[in-house]
Design an enzyme around this catalytic site. Structure first.
Site, PDB file in Angstrom:
ATOM      1  CG  PHE A   1      -8.060   5.800  -4.520  1.00 49.98           C
ATOM      2  CD1 PHE A   1      -6.576   5.496  -4.474  1.00 49.98           C
ATOM      3  CD2 PHE A   1      -8.772   6.805  -4.591  1.00 49.98           C
ATOM      4  CE1 PHE A   1      -6.151   6.607  -4.192  1.00 49.98           C
ATOM      5  CE2 PHE A   1      -8.080   7.998  -4.466  1.00 49.98           C
ATOM      6  CZ  PHE A   1      -6.765   7.830  -4.307  1.00 49.98           C
ATOM      7  CB  ALA A   2      -7.324  -0.818  -6.736  1.00 53.98           C
TER       8      ALA A   2
ATOM      9  CD  GLU B   1     -17.262   4.201  -7.940  1.00 57.57           C
ATOM     10  OE1 GLU B   1     -18.660   3.768  -7.153  1.00 57.57           O
ATOM     11  OE2 GLU B   1     -16.941   5.500  -7.368  1.00 57.57           O
TER      12      GLU B   1
ATOM     13  CD  GLU C   1     -16.504   7.994  -9.204  1.00 56.08           C
ATOM     14  OE1 GLU C   1     -15.742   8.183  -8.685  1.00 56.08           O
ATOM     15  OE2 GLU C   1     -17.058   6.955  -9.431  1.00 56.08           O
TER      16      GLU C   1
ATOM     17  CG  HIS D   1      -9.025   5.663  -0.528  1.00 53.71           C
ATOM     18  ND1 HIS D   1      -9.772   5.465   0.320  1.00 53.71           N
ATOM     19  CD2 HIS D   1      -9.360   6.505  -1.321  1.00 53.71           C
ATOM     20  CE1 HIS D   1     -10.647   6.603   0.336  1.00 53.71           C
ATOM     21  NE2 HIS D   1     -10.532   7.244  -0.784  1.00 53.71           N
TER      22      HIS D   1
ATOM     23  CG  LEU E   1     -19.117  10.317  -6.783  1.00 51.49           C
ATOM     24  CD1 LEU E   1     -19.659  11.241  -5.552  1.00 51.49           C
ATOM     25  CD2 LEU E   1     -17.927   9.579  -6.478  1.00 51.49           C
TER      26      LEU E   1
END
Ligand SMILES: Cc1ncc(C[n+]2csc(CCOP(=O)(O)OP(=O)(O)O)c2C)c(N)n1
Ligand SMILES: [Mg+2]
Lengths: 320, 335
Positions: free
Chosen positions: B77-78, B54, B29, B123, B52
């Site tokens: 972000f994880a 994942e 992204e 995040h 967008l």
């Protein structure tokens, strides 16, 4: 290579459908009597499997779901090796590590049977990406159910395939059931395919019990994909005649709905049509049944005499 | 040698591997927007922005990997990886085994995590143990720019799915990176400082904290050995066991929450395999079992700090009163 499907006589399509039907019936009977559970049969949906797969070329690739025996057999998989896999034997296509629910056959271009509903939808764009990055003209057929179309990944997969122009033939086998829930409880409207329009993807709904119609529609869709490089959503409207998995008494199924679909059984429909056309006789049908029966005898003998995998296989093939 | 930060080290690794191998591609992204140099060199077919989504980013990586490409995906972000758990865990991690070895999944899934930017719990979440516990995956988490580069290059060349965590707090810290084709093998720890009295094992941003603690300990006459695991799966058991056999004392330090965190694995392994060598109980210093807070002082207090590490080490060597036993203070003093 393989841009148009080979000519196939309707009698050959019939024989494939009968092979699938008898394979599923015998597998279910053997497994349930042997205390196994769990095969998800495609009985009633043979025309969808045979119609679509017969329209693919030799280099085309397949991803499918838990109801995949029809797709595998139509692709030419050896029933003995599928059965060995179902029985957890080392001679199965996946050495017995898959069982009935995840059979893949690399040599036939069958990359995935996913039993995570929607897993096939999540991998299909990537396979299409490989094909397109390598400049090949293969089409990636991705079979999924009406239930999978309720998963979020359906949207993500369609959208990505559309915006990246990936050569994916999405095939929604709308068999009216999502395990023990009728699709009327989970979605408004009868069809999934029209949703494609929202993604800018071409679509068609076809009578999934008419194998010749399915094959024609799939051939058109495949030709469109090769021409445009874009995805296509084909919905085969059909019916799951047996339970979700074996055994399943189907006590939750409306008998009149089941009866009305059985009256349009795909094998009976094609048999009647061919007899009427004068290209098939009762003896011809008997000969097909005899050949199928012989193949399945050999398959069952092979699978049941095959060894179980060694316990050392527990930890092999985890990493490349 | 040159001095660059981890963000640029990642860019170098991607560029070098894409140059070396035409099957390597990168998508995510905004990666094509943020890493323009890659787009300029390799074009938009190999460096792609994605929708967008994942799940499909990771799933597409798995499908592409199974059929001959080597994708690197940036999942940002994880915590967003929760949307791609299915694809990473059920597909990339399991399908090689399930297929009886017919397919392999050479992909890299990258994500950022950790305290540093006050971004809060959606995040910042050090969830590396989720993936360590999932079969078929490899997991790395470097602490120096050289390792960011070298481990990413190794991850791209690896024939297995590798989850690559970038500690946010380290991304813009400069460090020396060797010239040439610098590849760091997955599964090898680095001894950052040799010592004889106590072993400090860590990864990510708590490695520099361990080094600071070791400096403080040295001025007290305590010699601490600092091991940077770098790879969590596979992890370098031998390096840790050898060090503990030498020092007899172990403190495992990480930012991730304590319960069933990676430190538990290290502690259990040492108890199983080097029990005789232990002269004191193993200590774990970890983040609390709570979502990380955004407020800067709280965010920092979540992470074990050098003072706490040094205090725990002193307790182990018997040079300070025990404040709690056997596992001391969970949360650093903070602000
Ligand atoms: C992610 C996930 N959720 C639930 C299930 C349990 N399950 C297996 S098949 C199935 C129904 C799937 O329906 P559909 O997609 O229409 O396929 P069909 O079985 O009708 O061929 C369900 C709920 C599963 N295997 N995976
Ligand atoms: Mg269904």
């Amino acid at each position: 290579m393989g841009t148009t499907p080979a000519e196939i006589r309707p009698e050959a399509l019939l024989e494939e459908m009968i092979l699938i039907r008898r394979f599923e019936e015998r597998t279910s009977a053997t497994l349930t009597s042997g205390g196994f559970m769990g095969t998800c049969t495609c009985v009633g949906q043979e025309a969808s499997a045979v119609g679509v797969v017969s329209a693919l070329g030799p280099n085309d690739l397949i991803l499918t779901n838990h109801r995949s025996a029809g797709h595998l057999l139509a692709r030419g998989a050896d029933p003995g090796r599928i059965l060995a896999e179902v029985m957890g034997r080392s001679t199965g296509y996946c050495k017995g590590k898959s069982g009935t629910l995840h059979v893949s056959v690399k040599e036939l271009g069958v990359i995935l049977t996913s039993t995570i509903v929607g897993g096939e939808l999540s991998l299909a764009p990537g396979v299409g990406l490989s094909v397109s990055m390598k400049g090949e003209d293969a089409v990636v057929a991705c079979f999924f159910g009406d239930g999978a179309a309720c998963e979020g990944v359906f949207h993500e997969s369609m959208n990505l395939a559309a915006v990246w122009n990936l050569p994916v033939l999405f095939v929604c086998e709308n068999n009216q059931w999502q395990a023990f829930v009728h699709r009327k409880e989970t979605m408004l409207g009868d069809h999934i395919a029209p949703r494609a329009a929202g993604y800018g993807v071409e679509w068609e709904v076809v009578d999934g019990n008419d194998v010749e119609a399915v094959r024609d529609a799939a051939a058109r869709a495949v030709a469109r994909i090769r021409e445009t490089g874009k995805p296509f959503l084909l919905e085969t409207f059909t019916y799951r005649q047996r339970g979700h998995f074996e055994p399943d008494d189907q006590s939750y199924v409306d008998p009149s709905e089941l009866a009305s679909w059985k009256a349009r059984d795909p094998i009976a429909l094609l048999t009647a049509a061919l007899v009427e056309r004068g290209t098939l006789t009762a003896e011809g049908v008997a000969a097909i049944e005899a050949r199928v029966s012989e193949r399945l005898d050999a398959a069952f003998a092979f699978a049941s005499s095959s060894p179980y995998p060694d316990v050392a296989e527990l930890t092999t093939d985890v990493y490349a | 040698m040159k001095t660059i930060n981890a963000h640029d080290a990642i860019g170098e690794a991607l560029a070098e591997e894409m140059r070396r191998d035409s099957t390597v591609l990168a998508f995510g992204e905004g990666i094509a927007t943020k890493r323009k140099a890659l787009v300029d060199e390799f074009g938009r077919r190999r460096v792609r922005n994605t929708p967008l989504a994942e799940g499909i980013i990771a799933g597409t990586a798995a499908g592409a990997a199974a059929t001959g490409l080597r994708p690197v995906v940036d999942l940002l972000f994880a915590p967003f990886m929760a949307f791609s758990m299915e694809e990473i865990v059920n597909s990339a991690g399991k399908l090689r085994f399930i297929s009886g070895g017919q397919f392999s999944f050479p992909l890299v899934a990258m994500a950022m995590t950790g305290a540093g930017w006050s971004v809060g719990a959606q995040h910042n979440h050090n969830l590396e143990a989720w993936f360590v516990h999932s079969p078929g995956l490899k997991v790395v988490m470097p602490s120096t720019p050289a390792d960011f580069k070298g481990l990413l290059k190794a991850a791209i060349r690896d024939d297995n799915p590798v989850v690559f965590f970038s500690d946010i707090g380290l991304l813009y810290v400069p460090g020396e990176v060797p010239d040439g084709d610098h590849v760091v093998p997955i599964g090898k720890a680095a001894t950052r400082r040799a010592g004889t009295d106590v072993t400090l094992v860590s990864y990510g941003k708590t490695v520099p904290s361990c080094l600071k603690a070791a400096d403080a300990l040295a001025s007290d006459g305590i010699s601490a050995e600092v091991i940077d695991l770098r790879s969590l799966k596979p992890w370098d058991e031998e390096a840790v066991l050898a060090s503990v056999r030498k020092t007899g004392r172990l403190v495992v330090v990480h930012e991730a929450s304590r319960t069933a965190g990676f430190g538990a694995e290290v502690a259990a392994t040492v108890a199983e395999k080097a029990f005789d060598a232990l002269r004191a109980p193993v200590v774990r210093l970890a983040g609390p079992d709570a979502p990380p807070a955004a407020s800067y002082p709280l965010e920092q207090a979540f992470v074990p700090q050098p003072d706490l590490i040094a205090l725990s080490a002193r307790q182990l060597v018997g040079r300070a009163a025990r404040v709690s036993s056997p596992a001391p203070v969970l949360v650093a003093a903070g602000a």
